[in-house]
Design an enzyme around this catalytic site. Structure first.
Site, PDB file in Angstrom:
ATOM      1  N   PRO A 111       0.818  -1.213   0.000  1.00  0.00           N
ATOM      2  CA  PRO A 111       0.000   0.000   0.000  1.00  0.00           C
ATOM      3  C   PRO A 111       0.860   1.274   0.000  1.00  0.00           C
ATOM      4  O   PRO A 111       2.091   1.199  -0.055  1.00  0.00           O
ATOM      5  CB  PRO A 111      -0.776  -0.118   1.299  1.00  0.00           C
ATOM      6  CG  PRO A 111       0.198  -0.759   2.231  1.00  0.00           C
ATOM      7  CD  PRO A 111       1.056  -1.667   1.390  1.00  0.00           C
ATOM      8  N   LYS A 139       4.974  -5.168  -6.416  1.00  0.00           N
ATOM      9  CA  LYS A 139       4.146  -4.115  -7.014  1.00  0.00           C
ATOM     10  C   LYS A 139       3.825  -3.056  -5.965  1.00  0.00           C
ATOM     11  O   LYS A 139       3.006  -3.250  -5.076  1.00  0.00           O
ATOM     12  CB  LYS A 139       2.830  -4.649  -7.576  1.00  0.00           C
ATOM     13  CG  LYS A 139       2.187  -3.565  -8.467  1.00  0.00           C
ATOM     14  CD  LYS A 139       0.702  -3.697  -8.632  1.00  0.00           C
ATOM     15  CE  LYS A 139      -0.122  -3.017  -7.587  1.00  0.00           C
ATOM     16  NZ  LYS A 139      -0.081  -1.547  -7.590  1.00  0.00           N
ATOM     17  N   PRO A 140       4.479  -1.896  -6.062  1.00  0.00           N
ATOM     18  CA  PRO A 140       4.148  -0.802  -5.138  1.00  0.00           C
ATOM     19  C   PRO A 140       2.740  -0.271  -5.431  1.00  0.00           C
ATOM     20  O   PRO A 140       2.172  -0.541  -6.490  1.00  0.00           O
ATOM     21  CB  PRO A 140       5.197   0.267  -5.476  1.00  0.00           C
ATOM     22  CG  PRO A 140       6.261  -0.433  -6.263  1.00  0.00           C
ATOM     23  CD  PRO A 140       5.569  -1.552  -6.975  1.00  0.00           C
ATOM     24  N   GLU A 178      -1.799  -8.793   5.257  1.00  0.00           N
ATOM     25  CA  GLU A 178      -1.789  -7.789   6.333  1.00  0.00           C
ATOM     26  C   GLU A 178      -2.847  -6.766   5.954  1.00  0.00           C
ATOM     27  O   GLU A 178      -2.634  -5.973   5.038  1.00  0.00           O
ATOM     28  CB  GLU A 178      -0.425  -7.089   6.395  1.00  0.00           C
ATOM     29  CG  GLU A 178       0.730  -8.009   6.651  1.00  0.00           C
ATOM     30  CD  GLU A 178       0.859  -8.390   8.104  1.00  0.00           C
ATOM     31  OE1 GLU A 178       0.173  -7.802   8.954  1.00  0.00           O
ATOM     32  OE2 GLU A 178       1.661  -9.289   8.384  1.00  0.00           O
ATOM     33  N   LEU A 179      -3.961  -6.789   6.642  1.00  0.00           N
ATOM     34  CA  LEU A 179      -5.091  -5.962   6.207  1.00  0.00           C
ATOM     35  C   LEU A 179      -5.348  -4.830   7.202  1.00  0.00           C
ATOM     36  O   LEU A 179      -4.494  -4.468   7.979  1.00  0.00           O
ATOM     37  CB  LEU A 179      -6.311  -6.847   5.991  1.00  0.00           C
ATOM     38  CG  LEU A 179      -6.035  -8.059   5.068  1.00  0.00           C
ATOM     39  CD1 LEU A 179      -7.238  -8.960   4.969  1.00  0.00           C
ATOM     40  CD2 LEU A 179      -5.567  -7.616   3.684  1.00  0.00           C
ATOM     41  N   CYS A 227      -2.591   1.324   9.390  1.00  0.00           N
ATOM     42  CA  CYS A 227      -3.482   0.161   9.511  1.00  0.00           C
ATOM     43  C   CYS A 227      -3.842  -0.104  10.966  1.00  0.00           C
ATOM     44  O   CYS A 227      -4.931  -0.578  11.254  1.00  0.00           O
ATOM     45  CB  CYS A 227      -2.837  -1.054   8.883  1.00  0.00           C
ATOM     46  SG  CYS A 227      -1.160  -1.305   9.452  1.00  0.00           S
ATOM     47  N   GLU A 248     -13.197   1.067   8.401  1.00  0.00           N
ATOM     48  CA  GLU A 248     -11.877   1.692   8.430  1.00  0.00           C
ATOM     49  C   GLU A 248     -11.907   2.961   7.576  1.00  0.00           C
ATOM     50  O   GLU A 248     -12.222   2.914   6.392  1.00  0.00           O
ATOM     51  CB  GLU A 248     -10.846   0.718   7.877  1.00  0.00           C
ATOM     52  CG  GLU A 248      -9.451   1.279   7.963  1.00  0.00           C
ATOM     53  CD  GLU A 248      -8.410   0.271   7.528  1.00  0.00           C
ATOM     54  OE1 GLU A 248      -8.532  -0.273   6.432  1.00  0.00           O
ATOM     55  OE2 GLU A 248      -7.479   0.030   8.314  1.00  0.00           O
ATOM     56  N   TRP A 262       4.220  -9.007  13.605  1.00  0.00           N
ATOM     57  CA  TRP A 262       3.184  -8.052  13.217  1.00  0.00           C
ATOM     58  C   TRP A 262       2.179  -8.762  12.318  1.00  0.00           C
ATOM     59  O   TRP A 262       2.567  -9.384  11.335  1.00  0.00           O
ATOM     60  CB  TRP A 262       3.806  -6.872  12.455  1.00  0.00           C
ATOM     61  CG  TRP A 262       2.817  -5.813  12.127  1.00  0.00           C
ATOM     62  CD1 TRP A 262       2.180  -5.632  10.930  1.00  0.00           C
ATOM     63  CD2 TRP A 262       2.322  -4.805  13.008  1.00  0.00           C
ATOM     64  NE1 TRP A 262       1.318  -4.565  11.021  1.00  0.00           N
ATOM     65  CE2 TRP A 262       1.395  -4.043  12.284  1.00  0.00           C
ATOM     66  CE3 TRP A 262       2.584  -4.486  14.347  1.00  0.00           C
ATOM     67  CZ2 TRP A 262       0.710  -2.959  12.849  1.00  0.00           C
ATOM     68  CZ3 TRP A 262       1.904  -3.415  14.901  1.00  0.00           C
ATOM     69  CH2 TRP A 262       0.989  -2.664  14.161  1.00  0.00           C
TER      70      TRP A 262
HETATM   71  P1  NAP Z   1      -5.728  -1.346  -1.400  1.00  0.00           P
HETATM   72  O1  NAP Z   1      -6.611  -0.594  -2.282  1.00  0.00           O
HETATM   73  O2  NAP Z   1      -6.162  -2.625  -0.821  1.00  0.00           O
HETATM   74  O3  NAP Z   1      -4.389  -1.541  -2.241  1.00  0.00           O
HETATM   75  C1  NAP Z   1      -3.261  -2.192  -1.747  1.00  0.00           C
HETATM   76  C2  NAP Z   1      -2.444  -2.688  -2.912  1.00  0.00           C
HETATM   77  O4  NAP Z   1      -3.182  -3.675  -3.621  1.00  0.00           O
HETATM   78  C3  NAP Z   1      -2.108  -1.597  -3.926  1.00  0.00           C
HETATM   79  O5  NAP Z   1      -0.832  -1.850  -4.450  1.00  0.00           O
HETATM   80  C4  NAP Z   1      -3.187  -1.814  -4.951  1.00  0.00           C
HETATM   81  O6  NAP Z   1      -2.894  -1.293  -6.204  1.00  0.00           O
HETATM   82  C5  NAP Z   1      -3.293  -3.312  -4.978  1.00  0.00           C
HETATM   83  N1  NAP Z   1      -4.535  -3.829  -5.522  1.00  0.00           N
HETATM   84  C6  NAP Z   1      -5.747  -3.219  -5.604  1.00  0.00           C
HETATM   85  N2  NAP Z   1      -6.642  -4.034  -6.188  1.00  0.00           N
HETATM   86  C7  NAP Z   1      -5.997  -5.185  -6.493  1.00  0.00           C
HETATM   87  C8  NAP Z   1      -6.373  -6.410  -7.114  1.00  0.00           C
HETATM   88  N3  NAP Z   1      -7.624  -6.625  -7.537  1.00  0.00           N
HETATM   89  N4  NAP Z   1      -5.447  -7.368  -7.251  1.00  0.00           N
HETATM   90  C9  NAP Z   1      -4.188  -7.185  -6.822  1.00  0.00           C
HETATM   91  N5  NAP Z   1      -3.762  -6.051  -6.250  1.00  0.00           N
HETATM   92  C10 NAP Z   1      -4.649  -5.060  -6.070  1.00  0.00           C
HETATM   93  O7  NAP Z   1      -5.232  -0.510  -0.176  1.00  0.00           O
HETATM   94  P2  NAP Z   1      -4.647   0.945  -0.188  1.00  0.00           P
HETATM   95  O8  NAP Z   1      -5.766   1.845  -0.493  1.00  0.00           O
HETATM   96  O9  NAP Z   1      -3.457   1.042  -1.010  1.00  0.00           O
HETATM   97  O10 NAP Z   1      -4.149   1.078   1.354  1.00  0.00           O
HETATM   98  C11 NAP Z   1      -5.008   1.261   2.415  1.00  0.00           C
HETATM   99  C12 NAP Z   1      -5.420  -0.059   3.042  1.00  0.00           C
HETATM  100  O11 NAP Z   1      -4.287  -0.860   3.358  1.00  0.00           O
HETATM  101  C13 NAP Z   1      -6.128   0.142   4.343  1.00  0.00           C
HETATM  102  O12 NAP Z   1      -7.287  -0.629   4.387  1.00  0.00           O
HETATM  103  C14 NAP Z   1      -5.144  -0.306   5.404  1.00  0.00           C
HETATM  104  O13 NAP Z   1      -5.655  -0.778   6.576  1.00  0.00           O
HETATM  105  C15 NAP Z   1      -4.367  -1.336   4.702  1.00  0.00           C
HETATM  106  N6  NAP Z   1      -3.016  -1.437   5.279  1.00  0.00           N
HETATM  107  C16 NAP Z   1      -2.716  -2.475   6.121  1.00  0.00           C
HETATM  108  C17 NAP Z   1      -1.461  -2.585   6.690  1.00  0.00           C
HETATM  109  C18 NAP Z   1      -1.091  -3.716   7.631  1.00  0.00           C
HETATM  110  O14 NAP Z   1       0.070  -3.883   7.955  1.00  0.00           O
HETATM  111  N7  NAP Z   1      -2.002  -4.533   8.084  1.00  0.00           N
HETATM  112  C19 NAP Z   1      -0.481  -1.640   6.378  1.00  0.00           C
HETATM  113  C20 NAP Z   1      -0.818  -0.613   5.527  1.00  0.00           C
HETATM  114  C21 NAP Z   1      -2.091  -0.522   4.971  1.00  0.00           C
HETATM  115  P3  NAP Z   1      -3.194   0.236  -6.575  1.00  0.00           P
HETATM  116  O15 NAP Z   1      -3.568   0.978  -5.366  1.00  0.00           O
HETATM  117  O16 NAP Z   1      -1.904   0.654  -7.133  1.00  0.00           O
HETATM  118  O17 NAP Z   1      -4.279   0.244  -7.589  1.00  0.00           O
END
Ligand code: NAP
Ligand code: MG
Length: 493
Positions: A157, A182-183, A257-258, A291, A389, A455
């Site tokens: 993320p 993939k960032p 890790e969600l 998160c 969230e 973690w």
């Molecule tokens: P996200 O939308 O779930 O995206 C995370 C990653 O997954 C991005 O690289 C995204 O790509 C990719 N992705 C999106 N759809 C996908 C698919 N269908 N198939 C494969 N990959 C896909 O989350 P975000 O908006 O970036 O980050 C916020 C979320 O992350 C929050 O819900 C937060 O709680 C969670 N988070 C959890 C932790 C932890 O350690 N538990 C740490 C940080 C963040 P793109 O965005 O480039 O399109």
């Protein structure tokens, strides 16, 4: 002092098989500075065909390249070299990180120190992986080999861009896996800078590849690819569920890790100053884009009114500003999309609860995705702002009557990533620690995270653990070797 010089708009390609390559479609996407809303870079979008080339490169590097012949010591040394590069270039990387994701520069510097430490930790751990001799009741020697899992697809993320890359890459490299990272599309820049050093530190071509693009295309192609053995994902629960379904087709190993909706629980006997600070730090650090954010602030009724007032007074002093100002405590949110999402929750919150402070755009800024630190109080745990969230600077304060109620409310969530409890009563603290279903429970603190300790989440916050030896385990398979020492034939037939 803010930096006023305009950075040049750089272009980045994808890093595949040791080469910088354009997208096969020729397409690029823009990357923004969320404090100015201006484009600061263009990055090549990796298509499914590009992902296929990257996975095949990682596959070949794993199956037949020189990587398989490296010793654990070699891999450890490479990780230390990566850490050195990061330490030598901290100023550049921290500035790029702050500029790209909006976090205060001082926080970005902390992140960068953690990034280097993570590579050093796994550099040191690489040659401490050992097998086991199994006491089987036979004239035989049974032992276990720990072997790398193979090709790892790693999807991260935007909230701690390079740190999340480090949490993925360092244990995978230590284990001897190969990677396709993939960032997040919003924040790919520091990972691309990191890739600049891969060859120099001795990573053979194909061992670590970095592909950029949107999740639905680049990420999805990676997760579905049959050449991938393991998917490590950090992101939202919604995308985590999509990934598990896709990975099921070829039964890839998956770690997730969600997100969370973590309770930060304050009892009346807590140290007052530390508690008020801890409530704010728990939810407002990194603009609340964390998160494990303590986004549900549970406060014992005896101190509730005074506590909300104290939080509110102190929140007024949180200095919003450009990420590169050293006294900024809160920068803009990462993107227009996230700004829209968070401000829509602010409208929901104003209907569901009372507003102590904040509730909208930070008006001092003509440009940039700045949102006021917001405290809602008298929040019902059934409200959307207590269940969903938000991933922004929004605290939902919920009163509780007693310890049993605090525990019940804490656990009344689909998530289970983190929690914190504040009290001077050690017996009460431990009862709460044991009763809360979450992957970490802090006592009289919230948020510190160290590479030495595990973690990860309970419930819908995911499965698997990162960091520490647990993080390395997730990249290892276990092979049993049975050596017969009995020369007599089996004699069964
Ligand atoms: P996200 O939308 O779930 O995206 C995370 C990653 O997954 C991005 O690289 C995204 O790509 C990719 N992705 C999106 N759809 C996908 C698919 N269908 N198939 C494969 N990959 C896909 O989350 P975000 O908006 O970036 O980050 C916020 C979320 O992350 C929050 O819900 C937060 O709680 C969670 N988070 C959890 C932790 C932890 O350690 N538990 C740490 C940080 C963040 P793109 O965005 O480039 O399109
Ligand atoms: Mg996204």
């Amino acid at each position: 002092m803010s930096t006023t010089a305009k950075p040049t708009v750089k272009s980045y390609q994808n890093y595949i098989n040791g080469q910088w390559v354009a997208s096969s479609s020729g397409e690029t996407f823009p990357v923004y500075d969320p404090s100015t809303e201006e484009v600061i870079a263009h990055v090549a979008s990796a298509t499914a065909a590009d992902v296929d080339i990257a996975v095949k490169a990682a596959r070949a590097a794993f199956d037949s390249g020189p990587w398989a012949q490296t010793t654990a010591q070699d891999r450890g040394r490479i990780l230390f070299k990566i850490a050195d590069k990061i330490r030598q270039n901290t100023a550049m990387l921290a500035e790029l990180e702050a500029r790209n994701c909006g976090k205060p520069i001082v926080e970005a510097e902390y992140d960068l120190a953690d990034v280097a430490t993570c590579f050093e930790y796994y550099g040191g751990l690489a040659n401490k992986v050992t097998g086991h001799v199994n006491p089987v009741p036979a004239n035989a020697l049974s032992f276990t080999l720990r072997e790398p899992m193979g090709v790892a697809a790693q999807i991260i993320p935007w909230n701690f861009p390079l740190l999340m890359a480090a949490w993925k890459l360092a244990p995978a490299i230590a284990a001897g896996c190969t990677c396709v990272l993939k960032p997040a599309e919003q924040t790919p820049l520091t990972a691309m800078e990191l890739a600049n050093w891969f060859e120099e530190v001795g990573l053979p071509p194909g061992v670590v590849n970095v592909v950029n693009g949107v999740g639905e295309v680049t990420g999805a192609a990676l997760v579905a690819h049959p050449g991938v053995d393991k998917v490590a994902f950090t992101g939202s629960a919604a995308v985590g569920k999509i990934i598990v379904k896709s990975a099921a087709d070829t039964l890839k190993r998956v770690t997730l890790e969600l997100g969370g909706k973590s309770p930060n629980v304050f009892f009346a006997d807590a140290d007052w100053e530390a508690a008020v600070d801890g409530a704010l730090f728990g939810v407002f650090i990194n603009q609340g884009e964390v998160c494990s954010a303590g986004s549900r602030v549970l406060v014992e009724k005896k101190i509730y009114t005074k506590f909300v007032e104290a939080m509110t007074e102190k929140a007024k002093r949180i200095k919003l500003g450009p990420p590169l100002d050293r006294d900024t405590k809160m920068g803009p949110l990462v993107s227009k999309e996230q700004y829209d999402r968070v401000t829509s929750y602010l409208e929901i919150g104003k209907k569901e609860a009372k507003t102590a402070i904040g509730g909208g755009r930070a008006k001092a800024f003509a440009k940039g995705y700045y949102v006021e630190p917001t405290i809602f109080y008298d929040v019902q745990n059934s409200a959307r702002i207590a269940r969903e969230e938000i991933f922004g600077p929004v605290a939902s304060v919920i009163p509780f009557e007693n310890e049993a109620e605090a525990i019940r409310i804490s656990n009344d969530t689909p998530y289970g990533l983190a929690a914190a409890v504040w009290t001077r009563d050690i017996y009460k603290a431990f009862r709460v620690v044991k009763s809360i279903r979450a992957g970490i429970v802090w006592v009289n603190h919230m948020q510190p995270t160290y590479v030495e300790a595990p973690w990860g989440g309970y419930k819908q916050s995911g499965f698997g653990r990162e960091l520490g030896p647990w993080g390395l385990e997730e990249y290892l398979e276990t092979k049993q070797v049975f050596v017969n020492l009995d020369e007599t034939p089996i004699g069964w037939y």
